[in-house]
Design a protein around this motif. Structure first.
Motif, PDB file in Angstrom:
ATOM      1  N   PRO A 185       0.857  -1.092   0.005  1.00 46.06           N
ATOM      2  CA  PRO A 185       0.042   0.040   0.086  1.00 46.06           C
ATOM      3  C   PRO A 185       0.773   1.265  -0.145  1.00 46.06           C
ATOM      4  N   ALA A 186       0.239   2.471  -0.721  1.00 48.18           N
ATOM      5  CA  ALA A 186       1.014   3.400  -0.417  1.00 48.18           C
ATOM      6  C   ALA A 186      -0.042   4.659  -0.944  1.00 48.18           C
ATOM      7  N   HIS A 187      -0.329   5.119  -2.302  1.00 46.26           N
ATOM      8  CA  HIS A 187      -1.082   6.021  -2.591  1.00 46.26           C
ATOM      9  C   HIS A 187      -2.552   5.455  -2.454  1.00 46.26           C
ATOM     10  N   SER A 188      -2.836   4.216  -2.577  1.00 46.93           N
ATOM     11  CA  SER A 188      -3.890   3.383  -2.329  1.00 46.93           C
ATOM     12  C   SER A 188      -3.838   2.201  -1.767  1.00 46.93           C
ATOM     13  N   PRO A 189      -4.582   1.508  -1.057  1.00 45.30           N
ATOM     14  CA  PRO A 189      -4.488  -0.036  -0.766  1.00 45.30           C
ATOM     15  C   PRO A 189      -4.071  -0.901  -1.842  1.00 45.30           C
ATOM     16  N   ASP A 190      -4.342  -0.672  -2.805  1.00 43.10           N
ATOM     17  CA  ASP A 190      -4.294  -1.595  -4.335  1.00 43.10           C
ATOM     18  C   ASP A 190      -3.423  -1.069  -5.310  1.00 43.10           C
ATOM     19  N   ASN A 191      -2.498  -0.060  -5.182  1.00 35.77           N
ATOM     20  CA  ASN A 191      -1.694   0.563  -6.043  1.00 35.77           C
ATOM     21  C   ASN A 191      -0.732  -0.525  -6.557  1.00 35.77           C
ATOM     22  N   ALA A 192      -1.021  -0.875  -7.774  1.00 36.72           N
ATOM     23  CA  ALA A 192      -0.102  -1.701  -8.626  1.00 36.72           C
ATOM     24  C   ALA A 192       0.888  -1.077  -9.591  1.00 36.72           C
ATOM     25  N   VAL A 193       1.870  -1.694 -10.014  1.00 34.20           N
ATOM     26  CA  VAL A 193       2.894  -0.959 -11.213  1.00 34.20           C
ATOM     27  C   VAL A 193       2.922  -2.012 -12.365  1.00 34.20           C
ATOM     28  N   VAL A 194       3.032  -1.457 -13.627  1.00 34.79           N
ATOM     29  CA  VAL A 194       3.301  -2.572 -14.874  1.00 34.79           C
ATOM     30  C   VAL A 194       4.649  -2.323 -15.265  1.00 34.79           C
ATOM     31  N   TYR A 195       5.360  -3.262 -15.504  1.00 37.53           N
ATOM     32  CA  TYR A 195       6.969  -3.238 -16.041  1.00 37.53           C
ATOM     33  C   TYR A 195       6.944  -3.930 -17.349  1.00 37.53           C
ATOM     34  N   PHE A 196       7.716  -3.261 -18.282  1.00 38.68           N
ATOM     35  CA  PHE A 196       7.766  -4.052 -19.533  1.00 38.68           C
ATOM     36  C   PHE A 196       9.180  -4.270 -19.421  1.00 38.68           C
ATOM     37  N   PRO A 197       9.697  -5.391 -19.201  1.00 34.82           N
ATOM     38  CA  PRO A 197      11.065  -5.782 -19.115  1.00 34.82           C
ATOM     39  C   PRO A 197      11.806  -5.515 -20.402  1.00 34.82           C
ATOM     40  N   ASP A 198      11.355  -5.872 -21.451  1.00 34.36           N
ATOM     41  CA  ASP A 198      12.299  -5.736 -22.761  1.00 34.36           C
ATOM     42  C   ASP A 198      12.690  -4.315 -23.166  1.00 34.36           C
ATOM     43  N   ARG A 199      11.670  -3.281 -22.488  1.00 36.39           N
ATOM     44  CA  ARG A 199      12.025  -1.821 -22.604  1.00 36.39           C
ATOM     45  C   ARG A 199      12.453  -1.160 -21.602  1.00 36.39           C
ATOM     46  N   LYS A 200      12.479  -2.088 -20.314  1.00 39.16           N
ATOM     47  CA  LYS A 200      12.965  -1.304 -19.035  1.00 39.16           C
ATOM     48  C   LYS A 200      12.231  -0.085 -18.928  1.00 39.16           C
ATOM     49  N   LEU A 201      10.940  -0.259 -19.052  1.00 36.22           N
ATOM     50  CA  LEU A 201       9.874   0.689 -18.805  1.00 36.22           C
ATOM     51  C   LEU A 201       8.710   0.404 -17.697  1.00 36.22           C
ATOM     52  N   LEU A 202       8.559   1.296 -16.676  1.00 31.96           N
ATOM     53  CA  LEU A 202       7.910   0.983 -15.668  1.00 31.96           C
ATOM     54  C   LEU A 202       6.748   2.110 -15.621  1.00 31.96           C
ATOM     55  N   PHE A 203       5.514   1.684 -15.368  1.00 32.40           N
ATOM     56  CA  PHE A 203       4.312   2.272 -15.315  1.00 32.40           C
ATOM     57  C   PHE A 203       4.231   2.443 -13.741  1.00 32.40           C
ATOM     58  N   GLY A 204       4.704   3.444 -12.954  1.00 31.08           N
ATOM     59  CA  GLY A 204       4.672   3.461 -11.665  1.00 31.08           C
ATOM     60  C   GLY A 204       3.457   3.984 -10.899  1.00 31.08           C
ATOM     61  N   GLY A 205       2.684   4.791 -11.850  1.00 31.02           N
ATOM     62  CA  GLY A 205       1.423   5.116 -11.339  1.00 31.02           C
ATOM     63  C   GLY A 205       1.404   6.250 -10.213  1.00 31.02           C
ATOM     64  N   CYS A 206       0.186   6.168  -9.413  1.00 33.02           N
ATOM     65  CA  CYS A 206      -0.036   7.277  -8.275  1.00 33.02           C
ATOM     66  C   CYS A 206       0.629   7.219  -7.366  1.00 33.02           C
ATOM     67  N   MET A 207       1.523   6.225  -7.054  1.00 31.77           N
ATOM     68  CA  MET A 207       2.461   5.795  -6.136  1.00 31.77           C
ATOM     69  C   MET A 207       3.946   6.392  -6.256  1.00 31.77           C
ATOM     70  N   ILE A 208       4.059   7.044  -7.630  1.00 26.26           N
ATOM     71  CA  ILE A 208       5.324   7.802  -7.713  1.00 26.26           C
ATOM     72  C   ILE A 208       4.779   9.125  -7.766  1.00 26.26           C
ATOM     73  N   LYS A 209       5.509   9.816  -6.699  1.00 23.36           N
ATOM     74  CA  LYS A 209       5.240  11.254  -6.178  1.00 23.36           C
ATOM     75  C   LYS A 209       6.461  11.805  -5.957  1.00 23.36           C
ATOM     76  N   PRO A 210       7.104  12.417  -7.033  1.00 22.37           N
ATOM     77  CA  PRO A 210       8.479  12.827  -6.729  1.00 22.37           C
ATOM     78  C   PRO A 210       8.567  14.408  -6.113  1.00 22.37           C
ATOM     79  N   GLU A 211       7.465  15.020  -5.848  1.00 19.99           N
ATOM     80  CA  GLU A 211       7.359  16.347  -5.601  1.00 19.99           C
ATOM     81  C   GLU A 211       6.585  16.306  -4.294  1.00 19.99           C
ATOM     82  N   SER A 212       5.436  15.922  -4.131  1.00 19.15           N
ATOM     83  CA  SER A 212       4.732  15.672  -3.042  1.00 19.15           C
ATOM     84  C   SER A 212       3.701  14.485  -3.299  1.00 19.15           C
TER      85      SER A 212
END
Length: 264
Positions: A185-212
């Motif tokens: 849990p972080a932003h919500s109890p269920d926040n999941a991320v989606v990772y694309f290994p071949d592209r080294k691309l991560l959708f971090g969604g709403c748990m990624i908050k670099p400012e606030s």
């Protein structure tokens, strides 16, 4: 043409290096814009609703994966019309990363376009629990009567397919895999991320908050730093947050710092 190719290559390189990569490819209706992240990878940004991001990736077999969603039907329809016309997918799979509208708001439209919708079992249950009040609560965030009307005209719908949240989900498209991972849990109890290994691309969604940390109505601030640390297991070159500009792995580090500071 060669100059254009070089510019696109430079844009992708900047994105992977963590530079501000908001090079707009196309502006759509309802304040949506499409920016190129890499080879057949795009971020659709919704300025009307909190600068929110939806990741769109065309896989090697022609399937288009949509991660997250615009808030409401007009934005979702605009996204799907662009996607259908531009990417000509053989199939569309839409993944809901958490139960808020910026993760699930387009499900009804996705279904109309024949997309296969997925979420964790926890996301589905939280959405169903919140569904009766969701439109009114969401509409109250906006003073603009037009935006309120758009929300009130867009009831939410749960994904048709689910997976066990703690186990996550792996998809494979002619050998190209993507991983749906629940870090805690972080932003919500269920926040999941989606990772694309071949592209080294991560959708971090709403748990990624670099400012606030932003909206905390369903947050678990105590768990947030450790949940974010679990994302360090992924080798990433590009990280897409739920809102605002994307960048590199530094967005994970900054999120850990911001979440840790919030505990003090």
């Amino acid at each position: 043409m060669k100059h254009l190719v070089c510019l696109l290559a430079l844009s992708f390189a900047n994105a992977l290096a963590g530079a501000n990569p908001k090079t707009t490819v196309q502006r759509l209706d309802y304040n949506l814009s499409v920016s190129t992240l890499g080879d057949n990878a795009f971020v659709v940004n919704d300025q009307d609703f909190f600068d929110s991001n939806t990741l769109v990736v065309k896989m090697k077999d022609g399937t288009v994966v949509v991660v997250s969603s615009p808030f409401e039907n007009l934005g979702a329809r605009t996204l799907m019309e662009w996607l259908t016309k531009t990417l000509k997918p053989t199939k569309v799979i839409a993944i809901n990363p958490h139960f808020h509208r910026d993760g699930t708001g387009g499900n009804a439209v996705y279904k109309q376009f024949g997309a296969e919708t997925w979420s964790s079992d926890k996301t589905k249950q939280l959405l169903l629990d919140a569904n009766k009040m969701d439109q009114k609560v969401a509409a109250n965030f906006y003073k603009d009567p037009t935006l309120k009307k758009r929300i009130l005209a867009s009831p939410t719908m749960a994904a048709e397919h689910t997976f066990e949240m703690k186990k996550g989900k792996e998809f494979s498209f002619s050998g190209e895999k993507i991983l749906v991972f629940y870090p805690g849990p972080a932003h919500s109890p269920d926040n999941a991320v989606v990772y694309f290994p071949d592209r080294k691309l991560l959708f971090g969604g709403c748990m990624i908050k670099p400012e606030s940390l932003g909206y905390l109505g369903d947050a678990d601030i105590k768990s947030w730093p450790n949940s974010a640390r679990k994302l360090k297991r992924f080798e990433v070159r590009a990280v897409v947050p739920g809102h605002g500009p994307w960048g590199g792995p530094e967005l994970i580090d900054k999120t850990i710092q911001v979440a840790t500071k919030a505990l003090n």
